[in-house]
Scaffold this motif. Sequence first.
Motif, PDB file in Angstrom:
ATOM      1  N   ALA B  15     -24.607 -15.193  -3.338  1.00  0.00           N
ATOM      2  CA  ALA B  15     -25.614 -14.457  -2.569  1.00  0.00           C
ATOM      3  C   ALA B  15     -25.073 -13.094  -2.156  1.00  0.00           C
ATOM      4  CB  ALA B  15     -26.016 -15.270  -1.337  1.00  0.00           C
ATOM      5  N   ILE B  16     -23.808 -13.073  -1.721  1.00  0.00           N
ATOM      6  CA  ILE B  16     -23.187 -11.792  -1.348  1.00  0.00           C
ATOM      7  C   ILE B  16     -23.168 -10.861  -2.561  1.00  0.00           C
ATOM      8  CG2 ILE B  16     -21.009 -10.699  -0.683  1.00  0.00           C
ATOM      9  CD1 ILE B  16     -20.434 -13.186   1.027  1.00  0.00           C
ATOM     10  N   ALA B  17     -22.789 -11.399  -3.720  1.00  0.00           N
ATOM     11  CA  ALA B  17     -22.699 -10.585  -4.935  1.00  0.00           C
ATOM     12  C   ALA B  17     -24.060 -10.031  -5.335  1.00  0.00           C
ATOM     13  CB  ALA B  17     -22.112 -11.413  -6.081  1.00  0.00           C
ATOM     14  N   VAL B  18     -25.129 -10.784  -5.058  1.00  0.00           N
ATOM     15  CA  VAL B  18     -26.467 -10.336  -5.444  1.00  0.00           C
ATOM     16  C   VAL B  18     -27.004  -9.300  -4.464  1.00  0.00           C
ATOM     17  CG1 VAL B  18     -28.878 -11.071  -5.687  1.00  0.00           C
ATOM     18  CG2 VAL B  18     -27.042 -12.452  -6.684  1.00  0.00           C
ATOM     19  N   VAL B  19     -26.808  -9.545  -3.164  1.00  0.00           N
ATOM     20  CA  VAL B  19     -27.490  -8.758  -2.134  1.00  0.00           C
ATOM     21  C   VAL B  19     -26.702  -7.526  -1.698  1.00  0.00           C
ATOM     22  CG1 VAL B  19     -28.387  -8.820   0.220  1.00  0.00           C
ATOM     23  CG2 VAL B  19     -28.710 -10.794  -1.308  1.00  0.00           C
ATOM     24  N   LEU B  20     -25.401  -7.705  -1.545  1.00  0.00           N
ATOM     25  CA  LEU B  20     -24.616  -6.693  -0.841  1.00  0.00           C
ATOM     26  C   LEU B  20     -24.460  -5.344  -1.555  1.00  0.00           C
ATOM     27  CD1 LEU B  20     -23.260  -6.406   1.895  1.00  0.00           C
ATOM     28  CD2 LEU B  20     -21.117  -7.154   0.835  1.00  0.00           C
ATOM     29  N   PRO B  21     -23.976  -5.317  -2.805  1.00  0.00           N
ATOM     30  CA  PRO B  21     -23.634  -4.014  -3.403  1.00  0.00           C
ATOM     31  C   PRO B  21     -24.756  -2.975  -3.376  1.00  0.00           C
ATOM     32  CG  PRO B  21     -22.788  -5.792  -4.745  1.00  0.00           C
ATOM     33  CD  PRO B  21     -23.651  -6.430  -3.697  1.00  0.00           C
ATOM     34  N   PRO B  22     -26.023  -3.315  -3.737  1.00  0.00           N
ATOM     35  CA  PRO B  22     -27.066  -2.284  -3.719  1.00  0.00           C
ATOM     36  C   PRO B  22     -27.287  -1.684  -2.337  1.00  0.00           C
ATOM     37  CG  PRO B  22     -27.797  -4.232  -4.908  1.00  0.00           C
ATOM     38  CD  PRO B  22     -26.534  -4.601  -4.226  1.00  0.00           C
ATOM     39  N   ARG B  23     -27.073  -2.490  -1.298  1.00  0.00           N
ATOM     40  CA  ARG B  23     -27.271  -1.987   0.066  1.00  0.00           C
ATOM     41  C   ARG B  23     -26.198  -0.995   0.467  1.00  0.00           C
ATOM     42  NH1 ARG B  23     -30.976  -5.573   3.346  1.00  0.00           N
ATOM     43  NH2 ARG B  23     -31.981  -6.593   1.620  1.00  0.00           N
ATOM     44  N   LEU B  24     -25.026  -1.136  -0.154  1.00  0.00           N
ATOM     45  CA  LEU B  24     -23.916  -0.259   0.208  1.00  0.00           C
ATOM     46  C   LEU B  24     -23.956   1.054  -0.562  1.00  0.00           C
ATOM     47  CD1 LEU B  24     -21.006  -2.849   0.378  1.00  0.00           C
ATOM     48  CD2 LEU B  24     -22.223  -1.779   2.275  1.00  0.00           C
ATOM     49  N   GLY B  25     -24.782   1.133  -1.594  1.00  0.00           N
ATOM     50  CA  GLY B  25     -24.889   2.384  -2.339  1.00  0.00           C
ATOM     51  C   GLY B  25     -24.316   2.291  -3.736  1.00  0.00           C
ATOM     52  N   ILE B  26     -24.561   3.339  -4.510  1.00  0.00           N
ATOM     53  CA  ILE B  26     -24.288   3.312  -5.932  1.00  0.00           C
ATOM     54  C   ILE B  26     -22.795   3.178  -6.232  1.00  0.00           C
ATOM     55  CG2 ILE B  26     -23.997   5.748  -6.559  1.00  0.00           C
ATOM     56  CD1 ILE B  26     -26.387   3.224  -8.138  1.00  0.00           C
ATOM     57  N   TYR B  27     -21.959   3.784  -5.357  1.00  0.00           N
ATOM     58  CA  TYR B  27     -20.522   3.691  -5.573  1.00  0.00           C
ATOM     59  C   TYR B  27     -20.090   2.229  -5.582  1.00  0.00           C
ATOM     60  CZ  TYR B  27     -15.518   3.983  -4.792  1.00  0.00           C
ATOM     61  OH  TYR B  27     -14.157   3.821  -4.901  1.00  0.00           O
ATOM     62  N   TYR B  28     -20.651   1.460  -4.648  1.00  0.00           N
ATOM     63  CA  TYR B  28     -20.246   0.053  -4.547  1.00  0.00           C
ATOM     64  C   TYR B  28     -20.885  -0.819  -5.617  1.00  0.00           C
ATOM     65  CZ  TYR B  28     -17.682   1.166  -0.412  1.00  0.00           C
ATOM     66  OH  TYR B  28     -16.758   1.703   0.422  1.00  0.00           O
ATOM     67  N   VAL B  29     -22.064  -0.399  -6.122  1.00  0.00           N
ATOM     68  CA  VAL B  29     -22.645  -1.114  -7.265  1.00  0.00           C
ATOM     69  C   VAL B  29     -21.702  -0.995  -8.449  1.00  0.00           C
ATOM     70  CG1 VAL B  29     -24.520  -1.127  -8.944  1.00  0.00           C
ATOM     71  CG2 VAL B  29     -25.029  -0.856  -6.515  1.00  0.00           C
ATOM     72  N   ARG B  30     -21.204   0.214  -8.666  1.00  0.00           N
ATOM     73  CA  ARG B  30     -20.272   0.418  -9.780  1.00  0.00           C
ATOM     74  C   ARG B  30     -18.958  -0.318  -9.542  1.00  0.00           C
ATOM     75  NH1 ARG B  30     -20.926   3.919 -13.659  1.00  0.00           N
ATOM     76  NH2 ARG B  30     -18.737   4.535 -13.773  1.00  0.00           N
ATOM     77  N   PHE B  31     -18.539  -0.344  -8.296  1.00  0.00           N
ATOM     78  CA  PHE B  31     -17.313  -1.050  -7.936  1.00  0.00           C
ATOM     79  C   PHE B  31     -17.470  -2.559  -8.186  1.00  0.00           C
ATOM     80  CE2 PHE B  31     -14.283  -2.767  -4.725  1.00  0.00           C
ATOM     81  CZ  PHE B  31     -13.134  -2.271  -5.311  1.00  0.00           C
ATOM     82  N   ALA B  32     -18.633  -3.096  -7.793  1.00  0.00           N
ATOM     83  CA  ALA B  32     -18.886  -4.529  -7.992  1.00  0.00           C
ATOM     84  C   ALA B  32     -18.981  -4.860  -9.476  1.00  0.00           C
ATOM     85  CB  ALA B  32     -20.172  -4.930  -7.267  1.00  0.00           C
ATOM     86  N   THR B  33     -19.545  -3.926 -10.252  1.00  0.00           N
ATOM     87  CA  THR B  33     -19.614  -4.131 -11.709  1.00  0.00           C
ATOM     88  C   THR B  33     -18.216  -4.272 -12.284  1.00  0.00           C
ATOM     89  OG1 THR B  33     -21.535  -2.677 -11.691  1.00  0.00           O
ATOM     90  CG2 THR B  33     -20.629  -3.245 -13.839  1.00  0.00           C
ATOM     91  N   GLN B  34     -17.347  -3.370 -11.807  1.00  0.00           N
ATOM     92  CA  GLN B  34     -15.958  -3.386 -12.256  1.00  0.00           C
ATOM     93  C   GLN B  34     -15.293  -4.720 -11.911  1.00  0.00           C
ATOM     94  OE1 GLN B  34     -13.747  -0.224 -10.456  1.00  0.00           O
ATOM     95  NE2 GLN B  34     -12.222  -0.206 -12.086  1.00  0.00           N
ATOM     96  N   ILE B  35     -15.546  -5.200 -10.703  1.00  0.00           N
ATOM     97  CA  ILE B  35     -14.969  -6.479 -10.276  1.00  0.00           C
ATOM     98  C   ILE B  35     -15.449  -7.601 -11.189  1.00  0.00           C
ATOM     99  CG2 ILE B  35     -15.044  -8.258  -8.473  1.00  0.00           C
ATOM    100  CD1 ILE B  35     -15.027  -5.991  -6.419  1.00  0.00           C
TER     101      ILE B  35
END
Lengths: 261, 335
Positions: B15-35
């Motif tokens: 749930a964290i992986a689905v919800v959190l990154p987009p709320r934090l902004g594009i930098y974190y979406v890319r960061f989560a993708t990398q993870i």
Amino acid sequence: MSEFLLEIEGLRKAFGALVATNNVTLNVRVGETHALIGPNGAGKTTLVGQLTGEITPDAGRIRFAGRDITGLTTAERARLGLARSFQITSIFPSFSAEGNVALAVQATEPHSFRFWHPAEQIQRLREPARKLLADVGIAPLAQRTAAAMSHGQHRQLEIAMALATRPSMLLLDEPMAGLGTEESRAMSALLGGIKGRRHTILLVEHDMDVVFQLADRISVLVGGRVVASGSPDEIRNHSEVRIAYLGEDEDEFAGALNAQG
Amino acid sequence: MKLGRRELLLLILLAIAVVLPPRLGIYYVRFATQIAIYGMAALSVDLLLGYTGLITFGQAAIFGVGAYAAGMLIVSGFTNAFIAWPLAILASMLATLVIGALSLRTRGFQFIMVTLAFAQMLYYFAQSLRNWGGDDGFSTRRRNDLGFLSLENHETFYYVVLVLLVLVCWLTFRLVRSEFGMVILGIRDNERRAAAIGFPPYPYKLAIFVIAGGIAGLAGALMANHAKFVSPSVLSWQLSGELLAMVILGSANSLIGPILGAAFFLAFRDMLSDYTEHWMLFFGPLLVARVLLMRNGIWGTLIRATSGGETPREPKVDFPETGERVAAAKPEAGV
């Protein structure tokens, strides 16, 4: 098929100057319990290693069920029906007791490249495993992680694993090693029961009580050579055997002989 | 369906992986993708390290084969992911088949060195591809598409990667519990015993090696898409080492552990590299602390923390014949 299940012919293995197996010729008949005894350093372990395929002999041949297996791998020999137990406990420590035996049952199938169904739910493997655990007397421990079991229970587990592969011959490498009095008694009763079911057994053992109680025939290995081979009575009265043992472990062997004779 | 602690914890993480990154902004979406991508590669390393007992120092090279294959296909006009990604996986599996067929004839320390040697060969081969930028690598300029769906949007791409990661987790979860999985675990526990009951170790080790290679190849293909850039550095032995560090950090012998390990590793590097380029100086002690203080890695510690101090049973018996085992023996195949 000949009357012999296992035929060892002119087997030789040297490590440098030390000849550990010196022209060993030995036959095991179908259905017999054949004991292999000998003092420490006689070359028993090296011989067992060559029978299981972990050590390559320098010369000689090993035939099993009429087939030359000298060049086969350990796994190939196991699949032909030559099962073994280990002198030093050898199990799968992170598996449950049942899991250990179930994996041995699974080994009898043509291959295990089946990637989908959870192995724990396959009753074709689990049921025989539970039955074998009951046979060797550790049924209540089926779900125990093997690493958490005692030494004596490990030895029983090993026997169950060896039987699970439905072998035509059992190679038992010192099954009594390290057992306490009570455990020894249980193990010797267990081996007696297996013998009673007409299994062919090659028993490598130090415990003379067990050897003379179970063996139909005995071969004596000294200095890498088979110095005598015959019935328990013949071995008991064999002069060369007495000499070999008198130099090594006078009390134990003489004591065992007298107790029997 | 009854949910255990483990399942609940997994759902929360998802749930964290689905919800959190987009709320934090594009930098974190890319960061989560990398993870997610490195997590997938680390998972493939864990299949070998934690489940089979093989330490490989060449998994990055396989990752790199997937990246190069996908990158080259995009540039050559094969933009459909349904064609490009399976081809990238296939290329990686073929490479692992060749490497594995030779290296699995050795064991232990030799095996580590042989995998490293093969990885270096692939690395220098990639460097010699002058038409593909040589040492500098090449830009793919765009991503693959799913036919009906463009992946240029970072969020869309992130969710596709996340779905694939969950899919890979589920497939490997089935795999390690299957009959094949039991043979693999048996070989890890006691290879000599496995052979003695009739399992020839070599073909089973080769099979898991190739399967892990396919997963690493998919991760590589996704990395080429993520960065829109491929260079020999994706094949470097340093990356192989980092993947091993992620697995050890997160917990070998669990499927979720390596992904958590990847998250911590990348977050730690990200934070520290703002302050110093010598971030490894601080990461090293962290890895040592993990080994000394958290015997079951991040995932093991999480499970224990939520279960009120119940310690997972970990065998402490000394088995002389299983000296080559790498991962500490734990109860059969956890998630």
